[in-house]
Design an enzyme around this catalytic site. Structure first.
Site, PDB file in Angstrom:
ATOM      1  N   GLY A 143       0.759  -1.319   0.082  1.00 57.55           N
ATOM      2  CA  GLY A 143       0.052  -0.173  -0.105  1.00 57.55           C
ATOM      3  C   GLY A 143       0.705   1.211  -0.168  1.00 57.55           C
ATOM      4  O   GLY A 143       1.844   1.216   0.351  1.00 57.55           O
ATOM      5  N   HIS A 161      -3.331   0.661   7.991  1.00 60.82           N
ATOM      6  CA  HIS A 161      -1.994   0.986   7.893  1.00 60.82           C
ATOM      7  C   HIS A 161      -2.059   2.291   6.930  1.00 60.82           C
ATOM      8  O   HIS A 161      -1.566   3.422   7.458  1.00 60.82           O
ATOM      9  CB  HIS A 161      -1.117   0.020   7.541  1.00 60.82           C
ATOM     10  CG  HIS A 161       0.424   0.532   7.203  1.00 60.82           C
ATOM     11  ND1 HIS A 161       1.486  -0.015   7.841  1.00 60.82           N
ATOM     12  CD2 HIS A 161       0.918   1.704   6.271  1.00 60.82           C
ATOM     13  CE1 HIS A 161       2.651   0.799   7.474  1.00 60.82           C
ATOM     14  NE2 HIS A 161       2.470   1.696   6.277  1.00 60.82           N
ATOM     15  N   GLU A 162      -2.537   2.231   5.807  1.00 64.62           N
ATOM     16  CA  GLU A 162      -2.464   3.304   4.899  1.00 64.62           C
ATOM     17  C   GLU A 162      -3.577   4.428   5.322  1.00 64.62           C
ATOM     18  O   GLU A 162      -3.244   5.734   5.268  1.00 64.62           O
ATOM     19  CB  GLU A 162      -3.209   2.828   3.560  1.00 64.62           C
ATOM     20  CG  GLU A 162      -2.135   1.958   2.858  1.00 64.62           C
ATOM     21  CD  GLU A 162      -0.841   2.191   2.792  1.00 64.62           C
ATOM     22  OE1 GLU A 162      -0.396   3.500   2.698  1.00 64.62           O
ATOM     23  OE2 GLU A 162       0.118   1.473   3.063  1.00 64.62           O
ATOM     24  N   HIS A 165      -1.841   6.767   7.600  1.00 66.31           N
ATOM     25  CA  HIS A 165      -0.952   7.725   7.166  1.00 66.31           C
ATOM     26  C   HIS A 165      -1.625   9.041   6.971  1.00 66.31           C
ATOM     27  O   HIS A 165      -1.015  10.252   6.715  1.00 66.31           O
ATOM     28  CB  HIS A 165      -0.296   7.161   5.571  1.00 66.31           C
ATOM     29  CG  HIS A 165       0.920   6.226   5.871  1.00 66.31           C
ATOM     30  ND1 HIS A 165       1.990   6.939   6.084  1.00 66.31           N
ATOM     31  CD2 HIS A 165       0.906   5.032   5.340  1.00 66.31           C
ATOM     32  CE1 HIS A 165       2.848   5.992   6.057  1.00 66.31           C
ATOM     33  NE2 HIS A 165       2.227   4.701   5.802  1.00 66.31           N
TER      34      HIS A 165
HETATM   35 CO    CO Z   1       3.292   3.109   5.339  1.00 68.42          CO
END
Ligand code: CO
Length: 150
Positions: A45, A129-130, A133
Site C-alpha cells: 500500500g 496502515h494506509e 498515514h
Molecule cells: Co506505510
C-alpha cells in the site's frame, strides 16, 4: 511516472491530510503514479503523503486485488490480529502491530463515485496502515518492537 517515496523525518508524513474535493485529471495522474510507484517498490500500500502530497488518497495492492480509496472512512472495525508490518517510508524496518481483523470502509473512487467495502485479514491490516498515514500516523507509533527487517 515513478515518484520518490518520502522517508520518515519528513514533516509531510505527520500532516493531517486534506479531503479530496476535485476529481480531475491531476488526481488521476497522481493515482496512476502511485500505482506505478507501489508496484515498483513491491509494497502492499501507498498513501498520497508518502509521495509528498498531503491529501486523503491511498492505493492498496493485495491478494484481493488493486484498490484506490479516496476520502476513506471507517464505518466499523471488528476483532483483532497481531502481525508483522513494514512501511515504504520506514525502509529496512519491521514491527509487530495489533490491528482490527475486519473493517468496513466507505470511500470514493477517482471519479468521485461512492462505495463501501469490507476487508479482512492482511487486506484489513493494509487498509488500517494506509488510513493511518492520512492522519500523520506511522506504524512505528503503534508497533511493539521495531527492528531491522530480514
Ligand atoms: Co506505510
Amino acid at each position: 511516472m515513478i515518484r520518490e517515496i518520502v522517508q520518515v523525518g519528513d514533516p509531510v508524513l505527520r500532516k493531517k491530510c486534506e479531503k479530496v474535493t476535485r476529481f480531475d485529471g491531476e488526481l488521476a495522474a497522481l493515482l496512476d503514479d502511485m500505482k506505478e510507484t507501489l508496484k515498483a517498490a513491491e509494497g502492499a500500500g501507498l498513501a498520497a503523503p508518502q509521495v509528498g502530497i498531503p491529501i486523503r488518497a491511498v492505493v492498496v495492492d493485495v491478494d484481493e486485488g488493486y484498490f484506490e480509496f479516496i476520502n476513506p472512512v471507517f464505518v466499523w472495525q471488528k476483532g483483532e490480529q497481531t502481525g508483522a508490518e513494514g512501511c515504504l517510508s520506514v525502509r529496512g524496518k519491521a514491527g509487530t502491530v495489533t490491528r482490527p481483523e475486519k473493517v468496513r470502509i466507505v470511500f470514493q473512487d477517482r471519479k468521485g463515485d461512492r462505495y463501501a467495502l469490507v476487508a479482512r485479514g492482511f487486506f484489513a491490516r493494509a487498509v488500517c496502515h494506509e488510513l493511518d498515514h492520512l492522519d500523520g500516523i506511522l506504524y512505528t507509533d503503534k508497533a511493539k518492537n521495531v527492528r531491522d527487517a530480514d
